[in-house]
Motif scaffolding. Sequence first.
Motif, PDB file in Angstrom:
ATOM      1  N   LYS A  91       0.819  -1.219   0.000  1.00 50.95           N
ATOM      2  CA  LYS A  91       0.000   0.000   0.000  1.00 50.95           C
ATOM      3  C   LYS A  91       0.854   1.271   0.000  1.00 50.95           C
ATOM      4  O   LYS A  91       0.316   2.373  -0.042  1.00 50.95           O
ATOM      5  N   PHE A  92       2.178   1.114   0.043  1.00 52.22           N
ATOM      6  CA  PHE A  92       3.072   2.257   0.063  1.00 52.22           C
ATOM      7  C   PHE A  92       3.676   2.483  -1.327  1.00 52.22           C
ATOM      8  O   PHE A  92       3.166   2.010  -2.327  1.00 52.22           O
ATOM      9  N   TRP A  93       4.782   3.199  -1.380  1.00 56.25           N
ATOM     10  CA  TRP A  93       5.374   3.637  -2.639  1.00 56.25           C
ATOM     11  C   TRP A  93       6.373   2.636  -3.215  1.00 56.25           C
ATOM     12  O   TRP A  93       6.731   2.706  -4.387  1.00 56.25           O
ATOM     13  N   GLU A  94       6.840   1.693  -2.414  1.00 58.87           N
ATOM     14  CA  GLU A  94       8.010   0.903  -2.797  1.00 58.87           C
ATOM     15  C   GLU A  94       7.667  -0.118  -3.877  1.00 58.87           C
ATOM     16  O   GLU A  94       6.631  -0.780  -3.821  1.00 58.87           O
ATOM     17  N   SER A  95       8.567  -0.302  -4.826  1.00 57.46           N
ATOM     18  CA  SER A  95       8.338  -1.218  -5.938  1.00 57.46           C
ATOM     19  C   SER A  95       8.508  -2.664  -5.493  1.00 57.46           C
ATOM     20  O   SER A  95       9.207  -2.964  -4.518  1.00 57.46           O
ATOM     21  N   ASP A  96       7.900  -3.573  -6.242  1.00 56.83           N
ATOM     22  CA  ASP A  96       8.070  -4.997  -5.961  1.00 56.83           C
ATOM     23  C   ASP A  96       9.532  -5.416  -6.093  1.00 56.83           C
ATOM     24  O   ASP A  96      10.023  -6.246  -5.317  1.00 56.83           O
ATOM     25  N   ASP A  97      10.232  -4.857  -7.066  1.00 59.09           N
ATOM     26  CA  ASP A  97      11.651  -5.194  -7.242  1.00 59.09           C
ATOM     27  C   ASP A  97      12.449  -4.844  -5.992  1.00 59.09           C
ATOM     28  O   ASP A  97      13.325  -5.608  -5.563  1.00 59.09           O
ATOM     29  N   SER A  98      12.158  -3.688  -5.408  1.00 61.16           N
ATOM     30  CA  SER A  98      12.853  -3.266  -4.195  1.00 61.16           C
ATOM     31  C   SER A  98      12.543  -4.207  -3.036  1.00 61.16           C
ATOM     32  O   SER A  98      13.437  -4.570  -2.251  1.00 61.16           O
ATOM     33  N   VAL A  99      11.284  -4.618  -2.912  1.00 65.42           N
ATOM     34  CA  VAL A  99      10.893  -5.532  -1.832  1.00 65.42           C
ATOM     35  C   VAL A  99      11.603  -6.870  -1.986  1.00 65.42           C
ATOM     36  O   VAL A  99      12.134  -7.426  -1.014  1.00 65.42           O
ATOM     37  N   VAL A 100      11.647  -7.397  -3.195  1.00 65.88           N
ATOM     38  CA  VAL A 100      12.322  -8.674  -3.436  1.00 65.88           C
ATOM     39  C   VAL A 100      13.801  -8.566  -3.104  1.00 65.88           C
ATOM     40  O   VAL A 100      14.383  -9.459  -2.461  1.00 65.88           O
ATOM     41  N   ARG A 101      14.428  -7.470  -3.511  1.00 68.01           N
ATOM     42  CA  ARG A 101      15.849  -7.265  -3.202  1.00 68.01           C
ATOM     43  C   ARG A 101      16.066  -7.196  -1.683  1.00 68.01           C
ATOM     44  O   ARG A 101      17.063  -7.729  -1.160  1.00 68.01           O
ATOM     45  N   SER A 102      15.142  -6.584  -0.965  1.00 71.85           N
ATOM     46  CA  SER A 102      15.255  -6.491   0.487  1.00 71.85           C
ATOM     47  C   SER A 102      15.156  -7.861   1.134  1.00 71.85           C
ATOM     48  O   SER A 102      15.930  -8.198   2.036  1.00 71.85           O
ATOM     49  N   ILE A 103      14.196  -8.664   0.692  1.00 73.93           N
ATOM     50  CA  ILE A 103      14.058 -10.026   1.226  1.00 73.93           C
ATOM     51  C   ILE A 103      15.327 -10.818   0.981  1.00 73.93           C
ATOM     52  O   ILE A 103      15.869 -11.472   1.887  1.00 73.93           O
ATOM     53  N   GLN A 104      15.827 -10.751  -0.228  1.00 82.73           N
ATOM     54  CA  GLN A 104      17.032 -11.508  -0.575  1.00 82.73           C
ATOM     55  C   GLN A 104      18.239 -11.069   0.239  1.00 82.73           C
ATOM     56  O   GLN A 104      19.067 -11.904   0.637  1.00 82.73           O
ATOM     57  N   SER A 105      18.348  -9.778   0.511  1.00 77.27           N
ATOM     58  CA  SER A 105      19.507  -9.290   1.267  1.00 77.27           C
ATOM     59  C   SER A 105      19.465  -9.743   2.718  1.00 77.27           C
ATOM     60  O   SER A 105      20.512  -9.964   3.336  1.00 77.27           O
ATOM     61  N   CYS A 106      18.251  -9.895   3.299  1.00 79.83           N
ATOM     62  CA  CYS A 106      18.133 -10.421   4.673  1.00 79.83           C
ATOM     63  C   CYS A 106      18.604 -11.867   4.747  1.00 79.83           C
ATOM     64  O   CYS A 106      19.125 -12.308   5.783  1.00 79.83           O
ATOM     65  N   LEU A 107      18.384 -12.614   3.675  1.00 79.98           N
ATOM     66  CA  LEU A 107      18.714 -14.038   3.653  1.00 79.98           C
ATOM     67  C   LEU A 107      20.157 -14.297   3.215  1.00 79.98           C
ATOM     68  O   LEU A 107      20.690 -15.387   3.437  1.00 79.98           O
ATOM     69  N   LYS A 108      20.783 -13.298   2.600  1.00 80.72           N
ATOM     70  CA  LYS A 108      22.131 -13.468   2.059  1.00 80.72           C
ATOM     71  C   LYS A 108      23.157 -13.578   3.186  1.00 80.72           C
ATOM     72  O   LYS A 108      23.091 -12.848   4.179  1.00 80.72           O
ATOM     73  N   PRO A 109      24.133 -14.494   3.068  1.00 76.62           N
ATOM     74  CA  PRO A 109      25.167 -14.599   4.098  1.00 76.62           C
ATOM     75  C   PRO A 109      25.908 -13.282   4.297  1.00 76.62           C
ATOM     76  O   PRO A 109      26.222 -12.575   3.337  1.00 76.62           O
ATOM     77  N   PHE A 110      26.190 -12.971   5.555  1.00 76.93           N
ATOM     78  CA  PHE A 110      26.965 -11.780   5.910  1.00 76.93           C
ATOM     79  C   PHE A 110      27.801 -12.135   7.128  1.00 76.93           C
ATOM     80  O   PHE A 110      27.263 -12.427   8.209  1.00 76.93           O
ATOM     81  N   LEU A 111      29.126 -12.153   6.930  1.00 79.82           N
ATOM     82  CA  LEU A 111      30.033 -12.675   7.941  1.00 79.82           C
ATOM     83  C   LEU A 111      29.538 -14.067   8.338  1.00 79.82           C
ATOM     84  O   LEU A 111      29.160 -14.861   7.499  1.00 79.82           O
TER      85      LEU A 111
END
Length: 413
Positions: free
Chosen positions: A309-329
């Motif tokens: 319901k906000f301004w953010e694109s689906d592409d941005s949301v998908v990238r955000s989900i993927q970055s949370c799941l991506k290994p970091f350290l």
Amino acid sequence: MERIFAEYLIETPYEVEKATAVLAGEQSSGTFVAVPGETDELKQRFAARVENIELLDLKDEPSIPGTAIAGKKYQQAKVKVSWSIENFGYNLPVLVSTLQGNLYEITQFTGLKLLDFEVPDSYQKHFSGPKFGIKGSKASTGVAGRPMIGTIIKPSVGLSPQDTAALVKTLLNAGIDFIKDDELMGSTANSLFDDRVKAIMPEIRKHEDKTGKKAMYAFNISDELDEMQRKYDLILSEKGSCAMISINSVGLSATKKICDKGALAIHAHRNGWGMLNRHPLLGIEFPAYQKIWRLAGVDQLHVNGIQNKFWESDDSVVRSIQSCLKPFLNLKPLLPVVSSGQWGGQAFETYRRTQTTDLLYMAGGGILAHPMGAKAGVIALHQAWDSAVKGLSLEETASLHPEFMASVKKFGK
């Protein structure tokens, strides 16, 4: 020495090399003029370095207010800058001040956004990251092989502790995994924080005794630090399992202090995100943002939702989900919290594009406003996700399940 690397999207009417050199100087050993003591040896050890420049588009107009030069075009570029770890050690606030400090003020830029950053492996020895993350959050609620299904107490403010507890009881009986305070609910005149915790937790404990399932309730403890710690301890004493923090409001150090306590899962609400990200050439992108908060130790982080319901694109949301799941350290991955105008209808596209069920899928109105009641709202979400994973379409799912069909009629476009 080990170095920290950061990548930025910039825009400038000046020569990119000179503008980026100003950024590197301003954010390390330099200032606008040479000063005594800034020796070549000092600069060699502490000055930031420009590692790479990739030229992009030329623009006729500046993206944000800055230096206007008649007849000049505005060059966009991706630039990578690095700093020696000696500049800040393992001090997270100083690291963020370096990556996101006065560089936004520099007149040479008419656009600047932090895209991502990398820290050396030695950070693993100093930051434990999320204590629960995905596995711990799901295990706490007895969820496996599917997303956690959650909701938000609505109306956001105004319900009494007793009214809230009655709604919680209904949601528990509906099979909900997760419930949270709205970020606007702290301690209102008719729902003091302590009263709300003491009204809700008996319902959660009774339901656990009856069914063996302990739902997670995220109480909003956002406040001054001492009061946050007191509220945290109250949740713990009432056998709660989660606390919510509005991370942009309380700040990095306060959030980390609470995360370091380690007994409750920390649900990080990112309200205020739009002012950090909405402009395409100002602020920070989510891949960098989530790393900061993963280092601080939050377990669950909002990522918006598909067809939100906000301004953010689906592409941005998908990238955000993927970055949370991506290994970091070696830090645990964050549990992405999908929310904002969600109902079961978006489950199909969410799964198609992410191929993961490691989510907390939040529906406020999508559950509470279901025409057959809140229980049917929860059931409809389960039906949607089960079908999405099996490869069924929205239409096929609606033909099989009356609860989901009612959702389609109520919320579908």
